[in-house]
Design an enzyme around this catalytic site. Structure first.
Site, PDB file in Angstrom:
ATOM      1  N   ASP A  32       2.535   6.481  -8.343  1.00 43.38           N
ATOM      2  CA  ASP A  32       2.265   6.750  -6.852  1.00 43.38           C
ATOM      3  C   ASP A  32       2.170   8.301  -6.782  1.00 43.38           C
ATOM      4  O   ASP A  32       2.893   8.942  -7.319  1.00 43.38           O
ATOM      5  CB  ASP A  32       3.433   6.219  -6.300  1.00 43.38           C
ATOM      6  CG  ASP A  32       3.360   6.054  -4.719  1.00 43.38           C
ATOM      7  OD1 ASP A  32       3.116   4.941  -4.088  1.00 43.38           O
ATOM      8  OD2 ASP A  32       3.091   7.098  -4.123  1.00 43.38           O
ATOM      9  N   ASN A  88       4.614  -4.381   0.561  1.00 44.69           N
ATOM     10  CA  ASN A  88       4.206  -4.365   2.102  1.00 44.69           C
ATOM     11  C   ASN A  88       3.102  -5.132   2.460  1.00 44.69           C
ATOM     12  O   ASN A  88       2.114  -4.879   1.969  1.00 44.69           O
ATOM     13  CB  ASN A  88       4.401  -3.002   2.712  1.00 44.69           C
ATOM     14  CG  ASN A  88       5.557  -2.222   2.292  1.00 44.69           C
ATOM     15  OD1 ASN A  88       6.728  -2.726   2.098  1.00 44.69           O
ATOM     16  ND2 ASN A  88       5.352  -0.807   1.890  1.00 44.69           N
ATOM     17  N   GLN A  95       2.651  -1.182   5.318  1.00 42.71           N
ATOM     18  CA  GLN A  95       1.501  -1.427   4.681  1.00 42.71           C
ATOM     19  C   GLN A  95       0.543  -0.021   5.230  1.00 42.71           C
ATOM     20  O   GLN A  95       0.238   0.062   6.276  1.00 42.71           O
ATOM     21  CB  GLN A  95       0.867  -2.551   4.537  1.00 42.71           C
ATOM     22  CG  GLN A  95      -0.327  -2.491   3.403  1.00 42.71           C
ATOM     23  CD  GLN A  95      -1.194  -3.679   3.516  1.00 42.71           C
ATOM     24  OE1 GLN A  95      -0.991  -4.756   4.089  1.00 42.71           O
ATOM     25  NE2 GLN A  95      -1.948  -3.851   2.266  1.00 42.71           N
ATOM     26  N   HIS A 101      -1.056  -4.195  -3.179  1.00 48.14           N
ATOM     27  CA  HIS A 101      -0.212  -3.385  -4.458  1.00 48.14           C
ATOM     28  C   HIS A 101       1.213  -3.774  -4.220  1.00 48.14           C
ATOM     29  O   HIS A 101       1.767  -3.995  -3.193  1.00 48.14           O
ATOM     30  CB  HIS A 101      -0.727  -1.765  -4.198  1.00 48.14           C
ATOM     31  CG  HIS A 101      -0.445  -1.504  -2.860  1.00 48.14           C
ATOM     32  ND1 HIS A 101      -0.906  -1.351  -1.798  1.00 48.14           N
ATOM     33  CD2 HIS A 101       0.807  -0.748  -2.633  1.00 48.14           C
ATOM     34  CE1 HIS A 101      -0.251  -0.956  -0.754  1.00 48.14           C
ATOM     35  NE2 HIS A 101       0.667  -0.459  -1.036  1.00 48.14           N
ATOM     36  N   HIS A 103       4.946  -2.203  -5.302  1.00 43.14           N
ATOM     37  CA  HIS A 103       5.652  -0.954  -5.716  1.00 43.14           C
ATOM     38  C   HIS A 103       6.761  -1.163  -6.790  1.00 43.14           C
ATOM     39  O   HIS A 103       7.401  -2.189  -6.395  1.00 43.14           O
ATOM     40  CB  HIS A 103       6.415  -0.338  -4.642  1.00 43.14           C
ATOM     41  CG  HIS A 103       5.358   0.126  -3.053  1.00 43.14           C
ATOM     42  ND1 HIS A 103       5.207   1.609  -3.107  1.00 43.14           N
ATOM     43  CD2 HIS A 103       5.051  -0.562  -2.385  1.00 43.14           C
ATOM     44  CE1 HIS A 103       4.580   1.566  -2.206  1.00 43.14           C
ATOM     45  NE2 HIS A 103       4.188   0.449  -1.624  1.00 43.14           N
TER      46      HIS A 103
HETATM   47  P1  5GP Z   1       2.025   1.128   1.185  1.00 44.23           P
HETATM   48  O1  5GP Z   1       2.560   1.740   2.464  1.00 44.23           O
HETATM   49  O2  5GP Z   1       0.698   0.542   1.632  1.00 44.23           O
HETATM   50  O3  5GP Z   1       2.936  -0.045   0.668  1.00 44.23           O
HETATM   51  O4  5GP Z   1       2.148   2.110  -0.196  1.00 44.23           O
HETATM   52  C1  5GP Z   1       0.886   2.876  -0.288  1.00 44.23           C
HETATM   53  C2  5GP Z   1       1.134   3.782  -1.395  1.00 44.23           C
HETATM   54  O5  5GP Z   1       0.157   4.333  -1.935  1.00 44.23           O
HETATM   55  C3  5GP Z   1       2.301   5.061  -0.914  1.00 44.23           C
HETATM   56  O6  5GP Z   1       3.451   4.994  -1.777  1.00 44.23           O
HETATM   57  C4  5GP Z   1       1.266   5.995  -1.208  1.00 44.23           C
HETATM   58  O7  5GP Z   1       1.958   6.903  -1.769  1.00 44.23           O
HETATM   59  C5  5GP Z   1       0.368   5.589  -2.242  1.00 44.23           C
HETATM   60  N1  5GP Z   1      -0.925   6.324  -2.287  1.00 44.23           N
HETATM   61  C6  5GP Z   1      -1.840   6.322  -1.391  1.00 44.23           C
HETATM   62  N2  5GP Z   1      -3.002   7.030  -1.666  1.00 44.23           N
HETATM   63  C7  5GP Z   1      -2.738   7.225  -3.108  1.00 44.23           C
HETATM   64  C8  5GP Z   1      -3.848   7.646  -4.292  1.00 44.23           C
HETATM   65  O8  5GP Z   1      -4.950   8.268  -3.789  1.00 44.23           O
HETATM   66  N3  5GP Z   1      -3.211   7.914  -5.321  1.00 44.23           N
HETATM   67  C9  5GP Z   1      -2.018   7.165  -5.676  1.00 44.23           C
HETATM   68  N4  5GP Z   1      -1.665   7.241  -7.007  1.00 44.23           N
HETATM   69  N5  5GP Z   1      -0.979   6.684  -4.783  1.00 44.23           N
HETATM   70  C10 5GP Z   1      -1.616   6.856  -3.524  1.00 44.23           C
END
Ligand code: 5GP
Ligand code: ZN
Length: 135
Positions: A32, A88, A95, A101, A103
């Site tokens: 991440d 999420n 999300q 995805h 985590h």
């Molecule tokens: P969500 O909030 O949708 O469950 O998680 C999205 C996750 O994706 C976040 O932890 C954020 O840091 C990660 N993330 C967003 N954009 C990128 C990216 O371009 N590359 C990587 N490696 N992680 C990302």
């Protein structure tokens, strides 16, 4: 199915470089970009699914097997003390990237990762309503 406007489609399929820990025909596992703790990683399917609600059943079955394999390996490498698996679905649930995805967040004794919630007592009326509607 891929979504041309989806950043995780591009990352999962290698169009955008990422810190890749593992890859197979279905998934890519990456670090991440904004880790909650050292080693915070994401499992991305290569096909586009908005979230759990439309995830393919066969992939849904595979993703937890992969999470087990990755966390078992990474906990030896990172020497962490525990793991949270977080996933999420929709904005209200946190999300921010609308490509399914999972985590994998390593936990270290005394870390400040905030994943808790305030616990309340199960209400009798809620229990009765949910049980009567779910079956
Ligand atoms: P969500 O909030 O949708 O469950 O998680 C999205 C996750 O994706 C976040 O932890 C954020 O840091 C990660 N993330 C967003 N954009 C990128 C990216 O371009 N590359 C990587 N490696 N992680 C990302
Ligand atoms: Zn996508």
């Amino acid at each position: 199915m891929k979504d041309d406007n989806c950043i995780f489609c591009k990352i999962a399929n290698g169009a955008i470089p990422s810190a890749t820990l593992y890859e197979d025909e279905d998934f890519r596992v990456i670090l991440d970009l904004n880790p909650a703790s050292k080693g915070h990683a994401l499992i991305l399917p290569k096909e586009h699914y908005r979230n759990l609600f439309d995830l393919d059943d066969a992939l849904a079955a595979k993703v937890l097997v992969l999470a087990k394999k990755m966390t078992c390996k990474l906990k030896e490498i990172l020497r962490c003390d525990g793991y949270n698996i977080v996933q999420n679905n929709e904005e209200e649930a946190g999300q921010t990237v609308f490509h399914f995805h999972m985590h994998m967040i390593p936990r270290y004794k005394g870390d400040k990762v905030g994943l808790g919630w305030h616990m309340e007592q199960l209400k009798e009326e809620d229990k009765e309503e949910i049980l009567s509607k779910v079956k």
